[in-house]
Design a protein around this motif. Structure first.
Motif, PDB file in Angstrom:
ATOM      1  N   ARG A   1      79.415 -19.478 -33.603  1.00  0.00           N
ATOM      2  CA  ARG A   1      79.460 -18.427 -34.628  1.00  0.00           C
ATOM      3  C   ARG A   1      79.634 -17.066 -33.972  1.00  0.00           C
ATOM      4  O   ARG A   1      80.425 -16.239 -34.429  1.00  0.00           O
ATOM      5  N   GLY A   2      78.889 -16.819 -32.910  1.00  0.00           N
ATOM      6  CA  GLY A   2      79.031 -15.554 -32.186  1.00  0.00           C
ATOM      7  C   GLY A   2      80.440 -15.379 -31.643  1.00  0.00           C
ATOM      8  O   GLY A   2      81.029 -14.298 -31.745  1.00  0.00           O
TER       9      GLY A   2
ATOM     10  N   LEU B   1      80.273 -13.508 -23.917  1.00  0.00           N
ATOM     11  CA  LEU B   1      79.196 -14.461 -23.660  1.00  0.00           C
ATOM     12  C   LEU B   1      77.811 -13.831 -23.805  1.00  0.00           C
ATOM     13  O   LEU B   1      76.917 -14.418 -24.416  1.00  0.00           O
ATOM     14  N   GLY B   2      77.621 -12.656 -23.259  1.00  0.00           N
ATOM     15  CA  GLY B   2      76.324 -11.991 -23.387  1.00  0.00           C
ATOM     16  C   GLY B   2      75.962 -11.724 -24.832  1.00  0.00           C
ATOM     17  O   GLY B   2      74.797 -11.896 -25.240  1.00  0.00           O
ATOM     18  N   GLN B   3      76.933 -11.313 -25.621  1.00  0.00           N
ATOM     19  CA  GLN B   3      76.684 -11.059 -27.041  1.00  0.00           C
ATOM     20  C   GLN B   3      76.435 -12.359 -27.799  1.00  0.00           C
ATOM     21  O   GLN B   3      75.605 -12.402 -28.708  1.00  0.00           O
ATOM     22  N   GLN B   4      77.159 -13.425 -27.425  1.00  0.00           N
ATOM     23  CA  GLN B   4      76.922 -14.730 -28.037  1.00  0.00           C
ATOM     24  C   GLN B   4      75.500 -15.204 -27.760  1.00  0.00           C
ATOM     25  O   GLN B   4      74.813 -15.723 -28.644  1.00  0.00           O
ATOM     26  N   PHE B   5      75.063 -15.006 -26.525  1.00  0.00           N
ATOM     27  CA  PHE B   5      73.706 -15.369 -26.142  1.00  0.00           C
ATOM     28  C   PHE B   5      72.693 -14.602 -26.990  1.00  0.00           C
ATOM     29  O   PHE B   5      71.760 -15.185 -27.554  1.00  0.00           O
ATOM     30  N   ALA B   6      72.874 -13.297 -27.087  1.00  0.00           N
ATOM     31  CA  ALA B   6      71.947 -12.465 -27.868  1.00  0.00           C
ATOM     32  C   ALA B   6      71.971 -12.863 -29.344  1.00  0.00           C
ATOM     33  O   ALA B   6      70.919 -12.928 -29.995  1.00  0.00           O
ATOM     34  N   TYR B   7      73.154 -13.143 -29.871  1.00  0.00           N
ATOM     35  CA  TYR B   7      73.278 -13.553 -31.264  1.00  0.00           C
ATOM     36  C   TYR B   7      72.533 -14.871 -31.500  1.00  0.00           C
ATOM     37  O   TYR B   7      71.741 -14.988 -32.451  1.00  0.00           O
ATOM     38  N   ALA B   8      72.776 -15.860 -30.634  1.00  0.00           N
ATOM     39  CA  ALA B   8      72.116 -17.158 -30.788  1.00  0.00           C
ATOM     40  C   ALA B   8      70.601 -17.001 -30.666  1.00  0.00           C
ATOM     41  O   ALA B   8      69.845 -17.575 -31.451  1.00  0.00           O
TER      42      ALA B   8
ATOM     43  N   ARG C   1      73.503 -23.734 -22.342  1.00  0.00           N
ATOM     44  CA  ARG C   1      74.808 -23.318 -22.882  1.00  0.00           C
ATOM     45  C   ARG C   1      75.422 -22.240 -21.999  1.00  0.00           C
ATOM     46  O   ARG C   1      76.607 -22.284 -21.678  1.00  0.00           O
ATOM     47  N   VAL C   2      74.633 -21.273 -21.587  1.00  0.00           N
ATOM     48  CA  VAL C   2      75.120 -20.225 -20.686  1.00  0.00           C
ATOM     49  C   VAL C   2      75.601 -20.849 -19.385  1.00  0.00           C
ATOM     50  O   VAL C   2      76.666 -20.514 -18.875  1.00  0.00           O
ATOM     51  N   CYS C   3      74.822 -21.777 -18.867  1.00  0.00           N
ATOM     52  CA  CYS C   3      75.145 -22.438 -17.605  1.00  0.00           C
ATOM     53  C   CYS C   3      76.481 -23.178 -17.717  1.00  0.00           C
ATOM     54  O   CYS C   3      77.269 -23.180 -16.768  1.00  0.00           O
ATOM     55  N   SER C   4      76.740 -23.773 -18.857  1.00  0.00           N
ATOM     56  CA  SER C   4      77.988 -24.521 -19.034  1.00  0.00           C
ATOM     57  C   SER C   4      79.195 -23.612 -19.233  1.00  0.00           C
ATOM     58  O   SER C   4      80.323 -24.039 -19.060  1.00  0.00           O
ATOM     59  N   MET C   5      78.946 -22.349 -19.569  1.00  0.00           N
ATOM     60  CA  MET C   5      80.044 -21.419 -19.850  1.00  0.00           C
ATOM     61  C   MET C   5      80.278 -20.420 -18.730  1.00  0.00           C
ATOM     62  O   MET C   5      81.336 -19.803 -18.659  1.00  0.00           O
ATOM     63  N   SER C   6      79.286 -20.211 -17.878  1.00  0.00           N
ATOM     64  CA  SER C   6      79.386 -19.163 -16.863  1.00  0.00           C
ATOM     65  C   SER C   6      78.355 -19.421 -15.779  1.00  0.00           C
ATOM     66  O   SER C   6      77.362 -20.091 -16.012  1.00  0.00           O
TER      67      SER C   6
END
Length: 124
Positions: free
Chosen positions: A23-24, A31-38, A64-69
């Motif tokens: 959704r983010g 990615l940082g914003q997606q993390f904060a949103y989630a 999820r962060v680990c799998s993306m970055s």
């Protein structure tokens, strides 16, 4: 969307976290914003939930962060704050935790170890 079934197993939590990251991303967030949103979307479930739910949500967020970055969390002030929260939550995770939640926690033990190795060893 507060379907409590999403939080009854680690697999359900992982799906929910992936949904929130997606959704983010659909809003054009990095990615940082997606993390904060989630994190924001799941924060209520963390605060009101059991120890299992807190451990599962925090672990799934960083998985999820680990799998993306590899490394965004090291430099992002918000992520560092959440990592410190994670460190506190993990202090209560021991063999008894996994015995208590063995049916719900399929895959969680491995991911907790991964997150500890990837992120928490850098916090000291």
């Amino acid at each position: 969307m507060y379907d409590y079934e999403n939080y009854s197993t680690y697999g359900g939590v992982v799906k929910r976290v992936c949904f929130e990251f997606s959704r983010g991303a659909s809003f054009g967030y990095d990615l940082g914003q997606q993390f904060a949103y989630a994190y924001d979307e799941l924060e209520r479930q963390c605060k009101l939930g059991s120890q299992f739910r807190r451990v599962a949500i925090y672990t799934a967020l960083f998985k999820r962060v680990c799998s993306m970055s590899d490394g965004f969390a090291e430099y992002d002030p918000f992520a560092l704050d959440v990592l410190n929260e994670l460190k506190e939550i993990y202090q209560g995770v021991d063999e008894g935790f996994f015995e208590t939640y063995q049916e719900e926690a399929d895959g969680l033990r491995e991911d907790v170890e991964l997150i500890k190795n990837v992120f928490l060893t850098k916090l000291g």
